[in-house]
Motif scaffolding. Structure first.
Motif, PDB file in Angstrom:
ATOM      1  N   PRO A 129      -3.248   4.117  -8.204  1.00  0.00           N
ATOM      2  CA  PRO A 129      -3.448   4.522  -6.788  1.00  0.00           C
ATOM      3  C   PRO A 129      -2.547   5.734  -6.603  1.00  0.00           C
ATOM      4  O   PRO A 129      -3.082   6.541  -5.816  1.00  0.00           O
ATOM      5  N   GLY A 130      -1.276   5.583  -6.942  1.00  0.00           N
ATOM      6  CA  GLY A 130      -0.322   6.857  -6.596  1.00  0.00           C
ATOM      7  C   GLY A 130      -1.012   8.094  -7.315  1.00  0.00           C
ATOM      8  O   GLY A 130      -0.830   9.096  -6.928  1.00  0.00           O
ATOM      9  N   LEU A 131      -1.452   7.997  -8.793  1.00  0.00           N
ATOM     10  CA  LEU A 131      -1.725   8.997  -9.299  1.00  0.00           C
ATOM     11  C   LEU A 131      -2.944   9.649  -8.729  1.00  0.00           C
ATOM     12  O   LEU A 131      -3.020  10.868  -8.558  1.00  0.00           O
ATOM     13  N   ASN A 132      -3.850   8.961  -8.027  1.00  0.00           N
ATOM     14  CA  ASN A 132      -4.957   9.318  -7.528  1.00  0.00           C
ATOM     15  C   ASN A 132      -4.708   9.957  -6.279  1.00  0.00           C
ATOM     16  O   ASN A 132      -5.203  10.832  -6.050  1.00  0.00           O
ATOM     17  N   GLN A 133      -3.609   9.452  -5.564  1.00  0.00           N
ATOM     18  CA  GLN A 133      -3.448   9.864  -4.328  1.00  0.00           C
ATOM     19  C   GLN A 133      -2.877  11.244  -4.098  1.00  0.00           C
ATOM     20  O   GLN A 133      -2.959  11.925  -3.441  1.00  0.00           O
ATOM     21  N   GLN A 160      -5.585   0.502  11.810  1.00  0.00           N
ATOM     22  CA  GLN A 160      -6.573   1.240  11.129  1.00  0.00           C
ATOM     23  C   GLN A 160      -6.402   1.317   9.532  1.00  0.00           C
ATOM     24  O   GLN A 160      -7.488   1.122   8.690  1.00  0.00           O
ATOM     25  N   ARG A 161      -5.256   1.497   9.204  1.00  0.00           N
ATOM     26  CA  ARG A 161      -5.093   1.476   7.763  1.00  0.00           C
ATOM     27  C   ARG A 161      -5.512   0.048   7.234  1.00  0.00           C
ATOM     28  O   ARG A 161      -5.825  -0.050   5.957  1.00  0.00           O
ATOM     29  N   PHE A 162      -4.824  -0.767   7.716  1.00  0.00           N
ATOM     30  CA  PHE A 162      -5.203  -2.237   7.220  1.00  0.00           C
ATOM     31  C   PHE A 162      -6.866  -2.413   7.128  1.00  0.00           C
ATOM     32  O   PHE A 162      -7.260  -2.976   6.152  1.00  0.00           O
ATOM     33  N   ASP A 200       0.782  -1.318   0.046  1.00  0.00           N
ATOM     34  CA  ASP A 200      -0.130  -0.166   0.104  1.00  0.00           C
ATOM     35  C   ASP A 200       1.039   1.350   0.038  1.00  0.00           C
ATOM     36  O   ASP A 200       0.617   2.050  -0.586  1.00  0.00           O
ATOM     37  N   LYS A 201       1.819   1.223   0.794  1.00  0.00           N
ATOM     38  CA  LYS A 201       2.726   2.457   0.709  1.00  0.00           C
ATOM     39  C   LYS A 201       3.442   2.711  -0.512  1.00  0.00           C
ATOM     40  O   LYS A 201       3.769   3.686  -0.880  1.00  0.00           O
ATOM     41  N   VAL A 202       3.911   1.586  -1.138  1.00  0.00           N
ATOM     42  CA  VAL A 202       4.608   1.729  -2.239  1.00  0.00           C
ATOM     43  C   VAL A 202       3.598   1.992  -3.670  1.00  0.00           C
ATOM     44  O   VAL A 202       3.828   3.091  -4.246  1.00  0.00           O
ATOM     45  N   LEU A 203       2.275   1.704  -3.589  1.00  0.00           N
ATOM     46  CA  LEU A 203       1.194   1.824  -4.502  1.00  0.00           C
ATOM     47  C   LEU A 203       0.879   3.426  -4.487  1.00  0.00           C
ATOM     48  O   LEU A 203       0.727   4.234  -5.406  1.00  0.00           O
TER      49      LEU A 203
END
Length: 202
Positions: free
Chosen positions: A171-175, A102-104, A33-36
């Motif tokens: 996901p990164g582009l959206n984040q 919480q993130r999970f 998740d951190k990478v994406l």
């Protein structure tokens, strides 16, 4: 109101079930998740490097479909066996913080919501088939024809590479708001063209 509460209860139940099922993968999911989401500036480059190397190896080895599917399933089986056993030793699951938990939970909830959306789209497709068969037929025919044409113009492996790259970068582009930014720019340009056309018609 009652349907809404039932839906929320079902969502919470499905999320809890998924959390329990993926508990052994928790550390890996959080890292992925951190990478994406590009929590560090070099994550997109590292991600694309791994994807590009993987596809270059596939291109170089040129495996048959049967060999490729067998290797993929073999890799998934090994991962399913090794990850739950090794992940706690590598990451230390006993050091989980409230924020990580919480993130999970959010990730599992988003996965359940995504699955529901896909099922909803699938059901709407069959509803369209029953209620408006002609529109369903024409839509499917046109869509499949476009996909077939694209597949004929672009090499299968390269097309797969583009699709996988986009899905992993999305996901990164959206984040980071990049997708929203360019969609907004496109909307503004379209509005300008429409206004310019209306002025000409006047």
């Amino acid at each position: 109101m009652l349907n809404g509460r039932l839906g929320e209860n079902t969502l919470a139940s499905e999320t809890a079930s998924l959390e329990e099922h993926l508990q052994g993968w928790g550390e890996v999911i959080l890292m992925t998740d951190k990478v994406l989401r590009w929590e560090r500036a070099w994550f997109p480059l590292a991600l694309m490097s791994v994807v590009s190397f993987s596809f270059l190896m596939i291109y170089y080895l040129d495996p048959s479909v049967l060999s490729g599917v067998s290797c993929l399933v073999m890799f998934l089986c090994l991962a399913d066996y090794l990850v739950p056993a090794l992940a706690p030793r590598i990451f230390g699951s006993n050091k989980w913080t409230t924020e990580q938990q919480q993130r999970f939970h959010e990730i599992c909830s988003n996965l359940v919501k995504s699955r529901r959306r896909i099922v909803g789209w699938w059901k709407r497709l069959f509803t369209l088939k029953e209620e408006k068969p002609k529109m369903y037929f024409m839509t499917m025919l046109f869509t499949l024809a476009v996909v077939a044409w694209i597949g004929q113009q672009v090499h299968n492996l390269f097309l797969t590479y583009l699709i996988v790259s986009f899905l992993l970068l999305f996901p990164g582009l959206n984040q980071h708001g990049i997708i929203t930014k360019y969609i907004g720019m496109a909307k503004r340009e379209i509005n300008k063209l429409l206004k310019h056309k209306e002025k000409k018609n006047e």
